[in-house]
Scaffold this motif. Structure first.
Motif, PDB file in Angstrom:
ATOM      1  N   ILE A 269       0.901  -1.254   0.014  1.00  0.00           N
ATOM      2  CA  ILE A 269       0.024  -0.031   0.083  1.00  0.00           C
ATOM      3  C   ILE A 269       0.792   1.308   0.096  1.00  0.00           C
ATOM      4  N   VAL A 270       2.003   1.419   0.851  1.00  0.00           N
ATOM      5  CA  VAL A 270       2.654   2.321   0.773  1.00  0.00           C
ATOM      6  C   VAL A 270       4.384   2.369   0.571  1.00  0.00           C
ATOM      7  N   ALA A 271       4.464   1.151  -0.030  1.00  0.00           N
ATOM      8  CA  ALA A 271       5.958   1.176  -0.613  1.00  0.00           C
ATOM      9  C   ALA A 271       6.952   0.972   0.512  1.00  0.00           C
ATOM     10  N   GLY A 272       6.530   0.407   1.779  1.00  0.00           N
ATOM     11  CA  GLY A 272       7.170   0.286   2.859  1.00  0.00           C
ATOM     12  C   GLY A 272       7.651   1.448   3.425  1.00  0.00           C
ATOM     13  N   ARG A 273       6.922   2.695   2.961  1.00  0.00           N
ATOM     14  CA  ARG A 273       7.367   3.993   3.298  1.00  0.00           C
ATOM     15  C   ARG A 273       8.992   4.271   3.069  1.00  0.00           C
ATOM     16  N   GLU A 274       9.319   3.845   1.989  1.00  0.00           N
ATOM     17  CA  GLU A 274      10.921   4.050   1.414  1.00  0.00           C
ATOM     18  C   GLU A 274      10.861   4.952   0.480  1.00  0.00           C
ATOM     19  N   MET A 275       9.946   5.900   0.166  1.00  0.00           N
ATOM     20  CA  MET A 275       9.902   6.879  -1.084  1.00  0.00           C
ATOM     21  C   MET A 275      10.634   8.182  -0.637  1.00  0.00           C
ATOM     22  N   ASP A 276      11.646   8.512  -1.418  1.00  0.00           N
ATOM     23  CA  ASP A 276      12.316   9.618  -1.224  1.00  0.00           C
ATOM     24  C   ASP A 276      11.798  10.950  -2.261  1.00  0.00           C
ATOM     25  N   VAL A 277      12.292  12.081  -2.127  1.00  0.00           N
ATOM     26  CA  VAL A 277      11.732  13.270  -2.798  1.00  0.00           C
ATOM     27  C   VAL A 277      11.511  13.189  -4.259  1.00  0.00           C
ATOM     28  N   HIS A 278      12.556  12.874  -4.995  1.00  0.00           N
ATOM     29  CA  HIS A 278      12.415  12.993  -6.277  1.00  0.00           C
ATOM     30  C   HIS A 278      11.519  11.846  -6.912  1.00  0.00           C
ATOM     31  N   LEU A 279      11.820  10.546  -6.322  1.00  0.00           N
ATOM     32  CA  LEU A 279      10.807   9.575  -6.948  1.00  0.00           C
ATOM     33  C   LEU A 279       9.172  10.129  -6.403  1.00  0.00           C
TER      34      LEU A 279
ATOM     35  N   PRO B  12       0.959  16.426  10.625  1.00  0.00           N
ATOM     36  CA  PRO B  12       0.467  15.370  11.533  1.00  0.00           C
ATOM     37  C   PRO B  12      -0.057  13.962  10.845  1.00  0.00           C
ATOM     38  N   LEU B  13      -0.664  14.124   9.437  1.00  0.00           N
ATOM     39  CA  LEU B  13      -0.829  12.971   8.838  1.00  0.00           C
ATOM     40  C   LEU B  13       0.074  11.932   8.671  1.00  0.00           C
ATOM     41  N   ARG B  14       1.272  12.518   8.281  1.00  0.00           N
ATOM     42  CA  ARG B  14       2.296  11.414   7.937  1.00  0.00           C
ATOM     43  C   ARG B  14       2.884  10.898   9.456  1.00  0.00           C
ATOM     44  N   ASN B  15       2.958  12.078  10.317  1.00  0.00           N
ATOM     45  CA  ASN B  15       3.603  11.441  11.581  1.00  0.00           C
ATOM     46  C   ASN B  15       2.692  10.602  12.526  1.00  0.00           C
ATOM     47  N   SER B  16       1.380  10.286  12.124  1.00  0.00           N
ATOM     48  CA  SER B  16       0.312   9.506  12.842  1.00  0.00           C
ATOM     49  C   SER B  16       0.826   8.105  12.391  1.00  0.00           C
ATOM     50  N   GLY B  17       1.402   7.918  11.327  1.00  0.00           N
ATOM     51  CA  GLY B  17       1.762   6.455  10.870  1.00  0.00           C
ATOM     52  C   GLY B  17       0.431   6.027  10.357  1.00  0.00           C
ATOM     53  N   ALA B  18      -0.468   6.419  10.050  1.00  0.00           N
ATOM     54  CA  ALA B  18      -1.910   5.922   9.553  1.00  0.00           C
ATOM     55  C   ALA B  18      -1.456   5.561   7.813  1.00  0.00           C
ATOM     56  N   LEU B  19      -2.424   4.528   7.291  1.00  0.00           N
ATOM     57  CA  LEU B  19      -2.064   3.825   6.008  1.00  0.00           C
ATOM     58  C   LEU B  19      -3.066   4.799   5.141  1.00  0.00           C
ATOM     59  N   THR B  20      -4.073   5.101   5.752  1.00  0.00           N
ATOM     60  CA  THR B  20      -5.154   5.910   4.831  1.00  0.00           C
ATOM     61  C   THR B  20      -5.717   7.090   5.833  1.00  0.00           C
TER      62      THR B  20
ATOM     63  N   VAL C  79       4.052   0.880  -8.743  1.00  0.00           N
ATOM     64  CA  VAL C  79       3.513   1.830  -9.298  1.00  0.00           C
ATOM     65  C   VAL C  79       4.629   3.042  -9.057  1.00  0.00           C
ATOM     66  N   LEU C  80       5.348   2.974  -8.036  1.00  0.00           N
ATOM     67  CA  LEU C  80       6.439   4.130  -8.200  1.00  0.00           C
ATOM     68  C   LEU C  80       7.575   3.989  -9.215  1.00  0.00           C
ATOM     69  N   VAL C  81       8.059   2.607  -9.334  1.00  0.00           N
ATOM     70  CA  VAL C  81       8.824   2.678 -10.369  1.00  0.00           C
ATOM     71  C   VAL C  81       8.384   2.727 -11.910  1.00  0.00           C
TER      72      VAL C  81
ATOM     73  N   LEU D 107       1.972   9.489   2.701  1.00  0.00           N
ATOM     74  CA  LEU D 107       2.061   8.407   3.434  1.00  0.00           C
ATOM     75  C   LEU D 107       3.215   7.596   3.176  1.00  0.00           C
ATOM     76  N   ALA D 108       3.522   7.471   1.953  1.00  0.00           N
ATOM     77  CA  ALA D 108       4.570   6.597   1.444  1.00  0.00           C
ATOM     78  C   ALA D 108       5.924   7.298   1.541  1.00  0.00           C
ATOM     79  N   SER D 109       6.042   8.543   1.983  1.00  0.00           N
ATOM     80  CA  SER D 109       7.385   9.185   2.435  1.00  0.00           C
ATOM     81  C   SER D 109       8.118   8.757   3.429  1.00  0.00           C
ATOM     82  N   ARG D 110       9.454   8.991   3.315  1.00  0.00           N
ATOM     83  CA  ARG D 110      10.349   8.367   4.495  1.00  0.00           C
ATOM     84  C   ARG D 110       9.904   9.199   5.656  1.00  0.00           C
ATOM     85  N   ASP D 111       9.614  10.358   5.586  1.00  0.00           N
ATOM     86  CA  ASP D 111       8.972  11.128   6.977  1.00  0.00           C
ATOM     87  C   ASP D 111       8.195  12.370   6.455  1.00  0.00           C
ATOM     88  N   ALA D 112       7.875  13.104   7.474  1.00  0.00           N
ATOM     89  CA  ALA D 112       7.107  14.278   7.050  1.00  0.00           C
ATOM     90  C   ALA D 112       7.960  15.514   6.435  1.00  0.00           C
TER      91      ALA D 112
END
Lengths: 484, 75
Positions: A37-47, A99-107, A181-183, A260-265
């Motif tokens: 669902i969120v790519a293991g939250r491994e997404m960086d800025v340019h991707l 707050p949304l990203r920091n919450s760790g929610a999937l949706t 989807v990301l790639v 939500l897929a970003s590494r952090d806020a």
């Protein structure tokens, strides 16, 4: 001018094979639902920028923004400018997305659950999926119309062409989820960007700026340059669009999924800031093509449907070789949008509608299986609803007002959830009902001239429902009730 | 917006009103509807820049993501 040669087929073939290989290669990394669902939250800025930009630019975007240019001139680009401003402000301030990203929610509904309880999560999930699927329902047909017109392939092959395209998207999205989807979005962003720049330069070489401005001025008047004096827009339309674009930035699930897929806020905010200006071009570049079609297309070739003006114009303009590039770029636009939307709505269905109904949580293996089945089911829905079923009436009015049913209420809910301690469950339910009321009445009554008023009323009723519903509910009593 | 962005009409400045070379120069060099002209071309150039910049940096993001996923899978 139009001659669809073997070079064009070759470009399209290389693009399709490349996308498929890249999409399938990511399958091996999907081990958990979070990967899917969120790519293991491994997404960086340019991707993130590439993925967000590719997702939010489909063929349907090019078609309706070109139509806005064709009918309303430069003023048709105003929603894109407003969206860019909204995205830049949200990115700079971190409003809601922090707050949304920091919450760790999937949706988003999962976040709402923490404040308003399970019923609100379920109800908001239902509204989001309903609005999202009805919007997405028309993507395939309109995308197919563009491809058929530009390539010169007879319209009778539209259904089969788009069915094959959807099957390709379904294969890699079902197997690789957000990682695929990301790639694939990344590859599609490159192809799409090249196509947009090349076509724009070609259009500019064909229609001089002075003749474009003069032609638009003589056909559309002063309203073509100023939305405030445009007979089809005006102040209420611009205010409604400003609210709508802010709501899109805060709650549109395909956009939020990148947060939500970003590494952090911090990464999420950077993605917003750096992608914001993209949204000006998202409206202005196809609008530029639409205006060129209005000015340069011969009267004998002008289609009766204004939606078809831009592809008809491009067909007369593009030489062999470039047709293949443009079709590949528009296939990229379509596929990146479809794959993200499929994943987005399936993740809400799984995470907020089906999973909460179970007493025993799904295992990771079961979760992945259920997600994949849901994506396939949405694919089947799209085929029958969007491709084989002909929608009556104007598509754009239908899309914007159905989107408003969910955008107004969920944006109010998210803001209240993050920043208003006094907000209650009753207020949340009142906002969802209030936000849906005006657009539904508008749809039933068919008052097309009051679309902006209905949109504004939707936001007003959603906000009013939240404020009065919350203030009329004793917060303490409600908390005790929830605890009990 | 239309009125303010339009270059002056040459006919308004002709006949016995002295020299308006400065205005004429402005008229000759500035495109019609300059706000929309620059916004359109900045958008197109921005897209071209994004393709190269995001294309290059995004490729490295993908490599990093795959490396992390690979180590997660092994670990």
């Amino acid at each position: 001018m139009n001659s669809f040669g073997w070079i064009d087929w070759g470009i399209i073939g290389v693009y399709l094979v490349g996308t498929m290989v890249a999409g399938l290669a990511m399958r091996r990394y999907v081990g958990k639902v979070e990967h899917f669902i969120v790519a293991g939250r491994e997404m960086d800025v340019h991707l993130g920028i590439a993925s967000l930009a590719a997702t939010e630019f489909g063929i349907i975007t090019a078609m309706y923004t070109a139509e806005l240019g064709f009918k309303n001139g430069f003023a048709g680009a105003i929603p894109g400018i407003l969206e860019a401003v909204a995205m830049a402000v949200v990115g700079l301030t971190g409003f809601v997305i922090n707050p949304l990203r920091n919450s760790g929610a999937l949706t988003i509904p999962e976040l709402l659950d923490r404040k308003f309880g399970m019923q609100v999560r379920w109800l908001s999930g239902l509204v989001i999926v309903l609005g999202g699927l009805l919007n997405m329902g028309v993507f395939l047909r309109i995308g197919g119309e563009f491809l058929m017109i530009v390539s010169g392939i007879p319209l009778k092959y539209l259904e089969i062409t788009m069915t094959v395209l959807l099957l390709v998207v379904l294969v890699y999205t079902t197997l690789g989820g957000m990682l695929s989807v990301l790639v694939t979005d990344y590859l599609q962003f490159i192809i799409l960007g090249i196509g947009l720049v090349v076509v724009s330069v070609l259009v500019a070489a064909h229609v001089s700026w002075a003749s474009l401005v003069d032609g638009v001025q003589s056909r559309l008047g002063d309203g073509a340059f100023n939305p405030m004096v445009s007979p089809e827009m005006g102040v209420s339309y611009v205010v409604w669009q400003a609210l709508n674009q802010l709501a899109v930035v805060l709650t549109w699930q395909t956009v939020i999924q990148r947060v939500l897929a970003s590494r952090d806020a911090h990464v999420a905010r950077q993605v917003y800031i750096k992608t914001s200006f993209f949204f000006v071009g998202r409206f202005l570049i196809p609008a530029f093509w639409g205006m060129a079609a209005l000015v340069a297309l011969e009267a004998s070739k002008m289609p009766t449907n204004s939606l078809h003006a831009m592809p008809t114009f491009l067909k007369t303009l593009l030489p062999t070789g470039l047709i293949g590039l443009v079709i590949a770029s528009m296939l990229a636009a379509e596929m990146s949008t479809d794959s993200s939307y499929l994943l987005t709505w399936s993740s809400i269905l799984y995470n907020d509608i089906i999973a909460p109904l179970r007493k025993k949580p799904f295992s990771e293996r079961q979760g992945l299986y259920v997600n994949r089945v849901i994506i396939l089911a949405i694919g089947v829905f799209l085929l029958f609803y969007g491709l084989w079923y002909q929608l009556p009436g104007r598509v754009w009015d239908y899309l914007s007002i159905t989107g408003n049913i969910y955008l107004s209420s969920i944006s109010v809910l998210v803001v209240a959830c993050c920043y208003w301690k006094r907000a209650t469950r009753i207020g949340a339910v009142a906002a969802i009902v209030g936000g849906a009321l005006a657009p539904i009445l508008f749809l039933i009554a068919g008052w097309s001239q009051y679309v902006a008023i209905a949109g504004l009323a939707s936001f007003g009723l959603a906000a009013g429902g939240m404020i009065f519903g919350s203030l009329l509910t004793p917060a303490k009593k409600l908390e005790q009730k929830l605890a009990g | 917006m239309q009125g303010s962005n339009c270059p002056p009409n040459p006919e308004e400045f002709s006949g016995g009103r002295g020299s308006f070379d400065g205005i004429r120069l402005h008229e000759n060099t500035m495109p019609k509807q300059p706000f929309w002209f620059f916004l359109t071309w900045i958008s197109i150039l921005w897209y071209a820049y994004l393709v190269f910049h995001v294309g290059w940096k995004g490729f490295h993001d993908i490599r990093r993501m795959i490396r992390d996923l690979e180590s997660d899978r092994k670990g």
